[in-house]
Design a protein around this motif. Sequence first.
Motif, PDB file in Angstrom:
ATOM      1  N   ALA A  89     -22.354  36.623  14.618  1.00 27.64           N
ATOM      2  CA  ALA A  89     -22.612  35.184  14.592  1.00 27.64           C
ATOM      3  C   ALA A  89     -23.268  34.742  13.289  1.00 27.64           C
ATOM      4  CB  ALA A  89     -23.481  34.792  15.788  1.00 27.64           C
ATOM      5  N   ARG A  90     -24.224  35.524  12.816  1.00 25.38           N
ATOM      6  CA  ARG A  90     -24.931  35.113  11.598  1.00 25.38           C
ATOM      7  C   ARG A  90     -23.987  35.045  10.405  1.00 25.38           C
ATOM      8  NH1 ARG A  90     -30.501  37.911   9.246  1.00 25.38           N
ATOM      9  NH2 ARG A  90     -30.635  36.657   7.338  1.00 25.38           N
ATOM     10  N   SER A  91     -23.123  36.026  10.257  1.00 27.09           N
ATOM     11  CA  SER A  91     -22.215  36.030   9.100  1.00 27.09           C
ATOM     12  C   SER A  91     -21.161  34.935   9.233  1.00 27.09           C
ATOM     13  CB  SER A  91     -21.545  37.396   8.956  1.00 27.09           C
ATOM     14  OG  SER A  91     -20.721  37.683  10.076  1.00 27.09           O
ATOM     15  N   ILE A  92     -20.709  34.656  10.472  1.00 21.88           N
ATOM     16  CA  ILE A  92     -19.753  33.563  10.667  1.00 21.88           C
ATOM     17  C   ILE A  92     -20.406  32.229  10.308  1.00 21.88           C
ATOM     18  CG2 ILE A  92     -18.416  32.287  12.393  1.00 21.88           C
ATOM     19  CD1 ILE A  92     -18.004  34.949  13.853  1.00 21.88           C
ATOM     20  N   HIS A  93     -21.647  32.049  10.746  1.00 24.36           N
ATOM     21  CA  HIS A  93     -22.361  30.808  10.428  1.00 24.36           C
ATOM     22  C   HIS A  93     -22.544  30.663   8.922  1.00 24.36           C
ATOM     23  CE1 HIS A  93     -26.001  28.211  10.003  1.00 24.36           C
ATOM     24  NE2 HIS A  93     -25.362  27.513  10.905  1.00 24.36           N
ATOM     25  N   ALA A  94     -22.807  31.762   8.250  1.00 25.04           N
ATOM     26  CA  ALA A  94     -22.995  31.713   6.798  1.00 25.04           C
ATOM     27  C   ALA A  94     -21.725  31.263   6.078  1.00 25.04           C
ATOM     28  CB  ALA A  94     -23.425  33.084   6.282  1.00 25.04           C
ATOM     29  N   GLN A  95     -20.590  31.494   6.691  1.00 27.25           N
ATOM     30  CA  GLN A  95     -19.327  31.033   6.107  1.00 27.25           C
ATOM     31  C   GLN A  95     -19.026  29.577   6.473  1.00 27.25           C
ATOM     32  OE1 GLN A  95     -16.028  34.013   6.633  1.00 27.25           O
ATOM     33  NE2 GLN A  95     -17.644  35.199   7.655  1.00 27.25           N
ATOM     34  N   LEU A  96     -19.392  29.191   7.699  1.00 21.29           N
ATOM     35  CA  LEU A  96     -19.051  27.851   8.162  1.00 21.29           C
ATOM     36  C   LEU A  96     -19.974  26.768   7.614  1.00 21.29           C
ATOM     37  CD1 LEU A  96     -18.238  28.439  11.944  1.00 21.29           C
ATOM     38  CD2 LEU A  96     -16.654  28.248  10.029  1.00 21.29           C
ATOM     39  N   GLU A  97     -21.254  27.075   7.507  1.00 17.52           N
ATOM     40  CA  GLU A  97     -22.217  26.043   7.121  1.00 17.52           C
ATOM     41  C   GLU A  97     -21.930  25.445   5.737  1.00 17.52           C
ATOM     42  OE1 GLU A  97     -25.215  23.339   7.686  1.00 17.52           O
ATOM     43  OE2 GLU A  97     -24.207  24.648   9.126  1.00 17.52           O
ATOM     44  N   PRO A  98     -21.596  26.228   4.707  1.00 19.88           N
ATOM     45  CA  PRO A  98     -21.270  25.621   3.400  1.00 19.88           C
ATOM     46  C   PRO A  98     -20.059  24.693   3.486  1.00 19.88           C
ATOM     47  CG  PRO A  98     -21.741  27.960   3.152  1.00 19.88           C
ATOM     48  CD  PRO A  98     -21.651  27.707   4.618  1.00 19.88           C
TER      49      PRO A  98
ATOM     50  N   TRP B 215     -19.235  22.948   6.061  1.00 17.71           N
ATOM     51  CA  TRP B 215     -19.724  21.733   6.724  1.00 17.71           C
ATOM     52  C   TRP B 215     -20.499  20.860   5.740  1.00 17.71           C
ATOM     53  CZ3 TRP B 215     -18.859  19.382  11.222  1.00 17.71           C
ATOM     54  CH2 TRP B 215     -19.783  18.440  11.680  1.00 17.71           C
ATOM     55  N   GLN B 216     -21.331  21.481   4.921  1.00 21.11           N
ATOM     56  CA  GLN B 216     -22.127  20.726   3.953  1.00 21.11           C
ATOM     57  C   GLN B 216     -21.245  20.046   2.912  1.00 21.11           C
ATOM     58  OE1 GLN B 216     -25.333  20.157   4.194  1.00 21.11           O
ATOM     59  NE2 GLN B 216     -25.588  21.471   6.002  1.00 21.11           N
ATOM     60  N   ARG B 217     -20.119  20.662   2.606  1.00 20.45           N
ATOM     61  CA  ARG B 217     -19.195  20.079   1.623  1.00 20.45           C
ATOM     62  C   ARG B 217     -18.204  19.104   2.262  1.00 20.45           C
ATOM     63  NH1 ARG B 217     -18.775  25.669   0.026  1.00 20.45           N
ATOM     64  NH2 ARG B 217     -16.722  25.749   1.047  1.00 20.45           N
ATOM     65  N   ASN B 218     -18.338  18.865   3.589  1.00 19.42           N
ATOM     66  CA  ASN B 218     -17.375  18.031   4.318  1.00 19.42           C
ATOM     67  C   ASN B 218     -15.952  18.547   4.151  1.00 19.42           C
ATOM     68  OD1 ASN B 218     -19.196  16.112   5.388  1.00 19.42           O
ATOM     69  ND2 ASN B 218     -19.270  15.072   3.398  1.00 19.42           N
ATOM     70  N   GLU B 219     -15.844  19.846   4.099  1.00 16.33           N
ATOM     71  CA  GLU B 219     -14.542  20.478   3.928  1.00 16.33           C
ATOM     72  C   GLU B 219     -13.893  20.689   5.300  1.00 16.33           C
ATOM     73  OE1 GLU B 219     -13.017  24.889   2.580  1.00 16.33           O
ATOM     74  OE2 GLU B 219     -14.592  23.940   1.366  1.00 16.33           O
ATOM     75  N   ILE B 220     -12.795  20.009   5.543  1.00 18.05           N
ATOM     76  CA  ILE B 220     -12.104  20.083   6.827  1.00 18.05           C
ATOM     77  C   ILE B 220     -11.044  21.177   6.759  1.00 18.05           C
ATOM     78  CG2 ILE B 220     -10.784  18.814   8.555  1.00 18.05           C
ATOM     79  CD1 ILE B 220     -13.602  17.760   8.079  1.00 18.05           C
ATOM     80  N   THR B 221     -11.055  22.065   7.718  1.00 18.91           N
ATOM     81  CA  THR B 221     -10.041  23.116   7.788  1.00 18.91           C
ATOM     82  C   THR B 221      -9.354  23.045   9.148  1.00 18.91           C
ATOM     83  OG1 THR B 221     -11.383  24.860   8.815  1.00 18.91           O
ATOM     84  CG2 THR B 221     -11.602  24.551   6.421  1.00 18.91           C
ATOM     85  N   PRO B 222      -8.129  23.549   9.250  1.00 18.04           N
ATOM     86  CA  PRO B 222      -7.416  23.507  10.539  1.00 18.04           C
ATOM     87  C   PRO B 222      -8.120  24.292  11.642  1.00 18.04           C
ATOM     88  CG  PRO B 222      -5.904  23.989   8.734  1.00 18.04           C
ATOM     89  CD  PRO B 222      -7.281  24.093   8.174  1.00 18.04           C
ATOM     90  N   LEU B 223      -8.994  25.217  11.294  1.00 14.14           N
ATOM     91  CA  LEU B 223      -9.640  26.081  12.281  1.00 14.14           C
ATOM     92  C   LEU B 223     -11.070  25.659  12.597  1.00 14.14           C
ATOM     93  CD1 LEU B 223      -8.467  29.559  10.921  1.00 14.14           C
ATOM     94  CD2 LEU B 223      -7.397  28.163  12.676  1.00 14.14           C
TER      95      LEU B 223
END
Length: 464
Positions: free
Chosen positions: A249-258, A260-268
């Motif tokens: 979970a921690r490593s997945i969050h580390a990938q997702l949070e940036p 989110w901060q960049r407002n980067e929308i992905t299909p997943l």
Amino acid sequence: MFLSVFDVFKIGIGPSSSHTMGPMTAARRFLDELATSDWPRAANARPAAITASLHGSLAFTGIGHGSGRAVILGLCGQDPKTVDPDAMDGLIAQAEASGTVHPPGHPTYRFRPAVDLVFDKKNPLPGHPNGLQFAAFDGDGQLLLRRAYFSIGGGSVVSAEELAALKQTSPADADVPYPFAHASDMLAMAAASGLSIAAMKRANEEASTSRLALDRGIDEVWGVMNACIDRGIAQDGILPGGLKVRRRARSIHAQLEPQWQRNEITPLMANDWLSLYAMAVNEENAGGGRVVTAPTNGAAGVIPAVMRYFMKFNAAASPQTVRDYLLTAAAIGGIIKHNASISGAEVGCQGEVGSASAMAAAGLCAIMGGTPEQVENAAEIALEHHLGMTCDPVAGLVQIPCIERNAFGAVKAVTAASLALKGDGTHHVHLDACIETMRQTGLDMSEKYKETSLAGLAVNVVAC
């Protein structure tokens, strides 16, 4: 019997509601009975020693689920809701070293875990696959009291007499305004009253408690769920038990949070956040952390993940939104538990993650404005597509496939709610029929696939 929201959502510890929380509660119940004078004994008879045995599924997967540790903690007077996870190892070590337990308000009892705690795989107790038996002896070794208990899922524990009584009672007999025992009853009462499922469930709860106490209790449950997600995201390392499963979970969050901060929308994106939240909870559960049965520990990640996901993508979510979500989910969970089972040892994982997914789908549909008919449809869709799911934990641990399975249950819940909201609530397969199908499927399912680790992934992964 009326099943309260707090019977569905119980605060406790991991890794299993039926195999960890249940045995701890059963041990406490035995101590409570020992302390009373409600059982026959000679005037000078004094309990001096205790023994315990685990039967059925508890015996087969009890070591991986921490059932023996839970019994020791329960005999030390600990409770699943209040036990300090950081103190557990010390209490167990003390009992093992001294061969005694000294629960508050009791004398010291001889209890040698290596001798007096038996995992009995040969003699299941009649009535339920999760059976426990406790016995107390005097100083001369004479039996004073023997009691059997059953851990029936979600941390609930009953005696043999209570188990028999449960089979004879129905929510329809409860003294509440809306005593629905089936989904069809629930929809009929909603149509007649004009109330939502959450409002009916609230009215039933408030028949025996105040609105303030109910809201505080629900808020406490959500607080523990939410904190569990945060702890799971913050933790790293290897989970206990020997499989060397790494927390992700921690490593997945580390990938997702940036992103989110960049407002980067992905299909997943939606699936990623859902999976993150669900896995964070179940990694905490696997590590023995503080969790909430939802409706079980093995399925504890689905319901909080869907709510946290909704809050992530909907800034309008409020405390009342959370309450309505959990009340709706509890209403569906109560119907499932009454008419089938939420226990993996009884019906496989369809009763755990399948039930959790149905409950979460119903709750999400409700807070997104769904009608009672759409809410029932959402629950049915989610449950239908878990039918037949086995419970075959590798090495008897609540890790593989349980952690990822919660992520999939959450994704299915959101999909089910979305499909239901796009329709008008009419559908071919109704929730009652789906629940009955799950019950029948569980009866037909081999015991090897019901939390015994005797088949499936539990065998083939080890063999590889």
